[in-house]
Design a protein around this motif. Structure first.
Motif, PDB file in Angstrom:
ATOM      1  N   VAL A 105      58.464  31.786  53.657  1.00 47.06           N
ATOM      2  CA  VAL A 105      57.932  32.276  52.389  1.00 47.06           C
ATOM      3  C   VAL A 105      56.837  33.318  52.583  1.00 47.06           C
ATOM      4  CG1 VAL A 105      58.533  30.275  50.987  1.00 47.06           C
ATOM      5  CG2 VAL A 105      56.373  30.272  52.252  1.00 47.06           C
ATOM      6  N   CYS A 106      56.334  33.447  53.796  1.00 47.38           N
ATOM      7  CA  CYS A 106      55.359  34.510  54.066  1.00 47.38           C
ATOM      8  C   CYS A 106      56.035  35.859  54.326  1.00 47.38           C
ATOM      9  CB  CYS A 106      54.486  34.133  55.272  1.00 47.38           C
ATOM     10  SG  CYS A 106      53.384  32.744  54.979  1.00 47.38           S
ATOM     11  N   ASP A 107      57.342  35.845  54.498  1.00 46.68           N
ATOM     12  CA  ASP A 107      58.108  37.065  54.741  1.00 46.68           C
ATOM     13  C   ASP A 107      58.494  37.662  53.385  1.00 46.68           C
ATOM     14  OD1 ASP A 107      60.025  39.005  55.247  1.00 46.68           O
ATOM     15  OD2 ASP A 107      61.105  37.811  56.740  1.00 46.68           O
ATOM     16  N   ARG A 108      57.773  38.673  52.976  1.00 46.40           N
ATOM     17  CA  ARG A 108      57.962  39.246  51.649  1.00 46.40           C
ATOM     18  C   ARG A 108      59.385  39.756  51.425  1.00 46.40           C
ATOM     19  NH1 ARG A 108      54.305  40.523  47.909  1.00 46.40           N
ATOM     20  NH2 ARG A 108      52.613  40.244  49.417  1.00 46.40           N
ATOM     21  N   GLU A 109      59.959  40.373  52.415  1.00 42.34           N
ATOM     22  CA  GLU A 109      61.311  40.902  52.251  1.00 42.34           C
ATOM     23  C   GLU A 109      62.318  39.780  52.066  1.00 42.34           C
ATOM     24  OE1 GLU A 109      62.233  44.018  51.736  1.00 42.34           O
ATOM     25  OE2 GLU A 109      60.070  44.399  51.709  1.00 42.34           O
ATOM     26  N   ALA A 110      62.153  38.689  52.809  1.00 43.35           N
ATOM     27  CA  ALA A 110      63.062  37.553  52.655  1.00 43.35           C
ATOM     28  C   ALA A 110      62.915  36.944  51.263  1.00 43.35           C
ATOM     29  CB  ALA A 110      62.774  36.504  53.722  1.00 43.35           C
ATOM     30  N   GLU A 153      53.515  36.669  43.799  1.00 44.15           N
ATOM     31  CA  GLU A 153      53.575  38.117  43.564  1.00 44.15           C
ATOM     32  C   GLU A 153      55.016  38.566  43.322  1.00 44.15           C
ATOM     33  OE1 GLU A 153      51.678  39.965  46.876  1.00 44.15           O
ATOM     34  OE2 GLU A 153      49.659  39.304  46.305  1.00 44.15           O
ATOM     35  N   GLU A 154      55.933  38.038  44.122  1.00 43.01           N
ATOM     36  CA  GLU A 154      57.326  38.449  43.983  1.00 43.01           C
ATOM     37  C   GLU A 154      57.965  37.863  42.728  1.00 43.01           C
ATOM     38  OE1 GLU A 154      58.836  40.785  45.743  1.00 43.01           O
ATOM     39  OE2 GLU A 154      56.885  41.051  46.707  1.00 43.01           O
ATOM     40  N   VAL A 155      57.615  36.635  42.379  1.00 40.71           N
ATOM     41  CA  VAL A 155      58.124  36.046  41.132  1.00 40.71           C
ATOM     42  C   VAL A 155      57.613  36.821  39.932  1.00 40.71           C
ATOM     43  CG1 VAL A 155      57.957  34.018  39.619  1.00 40.71           C
ATOM     44  CG2 VAL A 155      58.558  33.730  42.018  1.00 40.71           C
ATOM     45  N   ALA A 156      56.329  37.183  39.956  1.00 45.53           N
ATOM     46  CA  ALA A 156      55.731  37.913  38.834  1.00 45.53           C
ATOM     47  C   ALA A 156      56.425  39.247  38.603  1.00 45.53           C
ATOM     48  CB  ALA A 156      54.237  38.120  39.079  1.00 45.53           C
ATOM     49  N   ALA A 157      56.955  39.831  39.658  1.00 46.87           N
ATOM     50  CA  ALA A 157      57.617  41.137  39.544  1.00 46.87           C
ATOM     51  C   ALA A 157      59.125  41.019  39.332  1.00 46.87           C
ATOM     52  CB  ALA A 157      57.346  41.957  40.806  1.00 46.87           C
ATOM     53  N   SER A 158      59.618  39.796  39.177  1.00 47.13           N
ATOM     54  CA  SER A 158      61.055  39.570  39.098  1.00 47.13           C
ATOM     55  C   SER A 158      61.496  39.264  37.674  1.00 47.13           C
ATOM     56  CB  SER A 158      61.434  38.390  40.009  1.00 47.13           C
ATOM     57  OG  SER A 158      61.028  37.164  39.407  1.00 47.13           O
ATOM     58  N   ASP A 159      62.790  38.972  37.528  1.00 54.08           N
ATOM     59  CA  ASP A 159      63.342  38.567  36.239  1.00 54.08           C
ATOM     60  C   ASP A 159      63.508  37.047  36.137  1.00 54.08           C
ATOM     61  OD1 ASP A 159      63.566  41.196  35.272  1.00 54.08           O
ATOM     62  OD2 ASP A 159      65.447  41.474  36.367  1.00 54.08           O
ATOM     63  N   VAL A 160      62.826  36.323  37.007  1.00 54.73           N
ATOM     64  CA  VAL A 160      62.883  34.861  36.972  1.00 54.73           C
ATOM     65  C   VAL A 160      62.360  34.350  35.629  1.00 54.73           C
ATOM     66  CG1 VAL A 160      61.779  32.789  37.948  1.00 54.73           C
ATOM     67  CG2 VAL A 160      62.741  34.525  39.468  1.00 54.73           C
ATOM     68  N   ARG A 161      63.001  33.326  35.098  1.00 55.69           N
ATOM     69  CA  ARG A 161      62.561  32.760  33.819  1.00 55.69           C
ATOM     70  C   ARG A 161      61.395  31.787  33.989  1.00 55.69           C
ATOM     71  NH1 ARG A 161      68.463  30.841  31.496  1.00 55.69           N
ATOM     72  NH2 ARG A 161      69.616  32.681  32.196  1.00 55.69           N
ATOM     73  N   ARG A 162      61.499  30.920  34.995  1.00 57.86           N
ATOM     74  CA  ARG A 162      60.441  29.928  35.188  1.00 57.86           C
ATOM     75  C   ARG A 162      60.340  29.546  36.653  1.00 57.86           C
ATOM     76  NH1 ARG A 162      60.354  24.450  31.660  1.00 57.86           N
ATOM     77  NH2 ARG A 162      59.934  26.009  30.039  1.00 57.86           N
ATOM     78  N   LEU A 163      59.095  29.385  37.116  1.00 56.80           N
ATOM     79  CA  LEU A 163      58.808  28.849  38.440  1.00 56.80           C
ATOM     80  C   LEU A 163      58.215  27.458  38.283  1.00 56.80           C
ATOM     81  CD1 LEU A 163      57.355  30.236  41.626  1.00 56.80           C
ATOM     82  CD2 LEU A 163      55.907  28.626  40.413  1.00 56.80           C
TER      83      LEU A 163
END
Length: 379
Positions: A105-110, A153-163
């Motif tokens: 999870v520390c690998d931003r690209e992954a 950071e990646e979730v905030a920039a995504s189209d995910v509905r809920r974390l």
């Protein structure tokens, strides 16, 4: 344990602290529970769910549940928390029906790759061991703080509905120092963590609320797991967590069951099947948006009481008292009002039935006892 909680008589180890009887296996209430969960999880059909840490005990059970309701599941996991045989043979990672991505999870690209097209995320990846975090706070920081920051950071920039963020009852520490005996932990009480692990989880909670609290961000929910147990749980070297597994395996090997601090500390033991169901429901229940909810049974059970449930299965078993490890909280149990109201969920497996299940599984699966434990000298 004898005593009082906030002036009220303590509940028995297998009673319900919130006034509800435990649901035994095979009861009508259990059947209604299962139908209710399955029906509500229909909302996840054909959706894509990412589960970080999805190859662990809870994550693998959750992934299996999500696949049963025809959700598409992607697991992101380093696969290094246990030996390969545990992941494949015991946890059944190879048979989940999920897309398993080996990554950090520390690998931003992954993280960015697995989030592409995702509808929901369960962030369960963590260095999830109190003793290990105490020994290596640097690893705890990287996994639990840096990894969570990348994910947010990646979730905030995504189209995910809920974390859904997986947190821990460890954030409560020993609770209110003015109260003697087991305490009920309320979601809105003051938090006093006593370990590196608990600190990292509390930070993750705060950061999640900070970063996903805007009108344009994905929704979030925080779940505070209490003491998760159940097959195929296996202990790790140098750890004092997972007491059902530890005590059962020691008894099976004919060794004394170690009661740290005499076993007077209490835990709210919640079965992994129940935890998986609660976590899946947190993805879809409207009332969980922005909420923080305990995942527990509302039942305080002392460590000694767990040992006493295990002992009859192993006639040669006996106890030995050992010192209380650093960072090991005296414990408490969950207030369950919020999970009943917002999650519309109650656990169905009580501790007596759950321990019985674990002991039966261990007896039928002797290879589950890790080699390092078999080879270790008796205490």
């Amino acid at each position: 344990m004898p005593g009082t909680v906030n002036g009220k008589q303590n509940v028995a180890p297998h009673g319900n602290a919130n006034g509800n009887d435990g649901v035994g296996t095979g009861s009508p209430a259990r059947e209604v529970f299962e139908e209710s969960v399955e029906a509500r999880l229909e909302k996840l059909r054909d959706s894509r769910v990412v589960v970080t840490g999805g190859a662990g005990l809870v994550g693998s059970r959750l992934a299996r549940l999500l696949r049963r309701v025809d959700a598409e599941v992607t697991v992101l996991d380093r696969l290094d928390a246990y030996p390969d045989a545990v992941h494949s043979t015991l946890f059944g990672v190879d048979r989940l029906g999920a897309d398993v991505v080996v990554g950090d999870v520390c690998d931003r690209e992954a993280v960015r790759r697995v989030l592409t097209g995702a509808d929901y995320v369960v962030h369960a990846a963590a260095y999830a061991d109190v003793a290990a975090c105490t020994r290596r706070p640097d690893i705890a920081f990287r996994a639990n703080v840096e990894g969570t920051q990348v994910m947010l950071e990646e979730v905030a920039a995504s189209d995910v509905r809920r974390l859904v963020l997986v947190s821990s009852a460890a954030v409560y520490g020993n609770g209110d120092p003015a109260i003697r005996g087991p305490q009920v932990f309320q979601e809105d009480q003051r938090l006093l963590p006593v370990s590196v692990y608990a600190n990292s989880k509390l930070w993750a909670e705060h950061q999640t609320r900070l970063m996903l609290n805007g009108p344009e961000t994905p929704e979030f929910a925080v779940l505070r797991y209490f003491s998760v147990y159940g097959d195929p749980q296996v202990p790790k070297p140098g750890s004092h967590s997972w007491m059902v597994a530890w005590l059962s395996m020691q008894a099976r090997l004919g060794r004394p069951m170690r009661l740290n601090g005499g076993g007077v500390q209490v835990r709210d033991l919640v079965h992994v099947e129940d935890v998986a169901a609660a976590t899946a429901l947190a993805l879809v229940e409207d009332g969980m948006a922005g909420a923080t909810v305990n995942v527990g049974t509302g039942v305080p059970t002392s460590v000694r009481a767990v040992g006493e449930l295990i002992a009859p299965h192993f006639p040669q078993s006996h106890f030995v008292t050992t010192p209380l490890p650093e960072g090991d909280p005296l414990g408490g149990y969950a207030s369950t009002e919020q999970c009943r109201e917002l999650l519309r969920w109650t656990p169905r497996i009580d501790v007596r039935a759950g321990v019985e299940r674990y002991v039966r599984w261990l007896s039928a699966t002797p290879h589950a006892v890790p080699g390092w434990l078999t080879a270790a000298p008796a205490a």
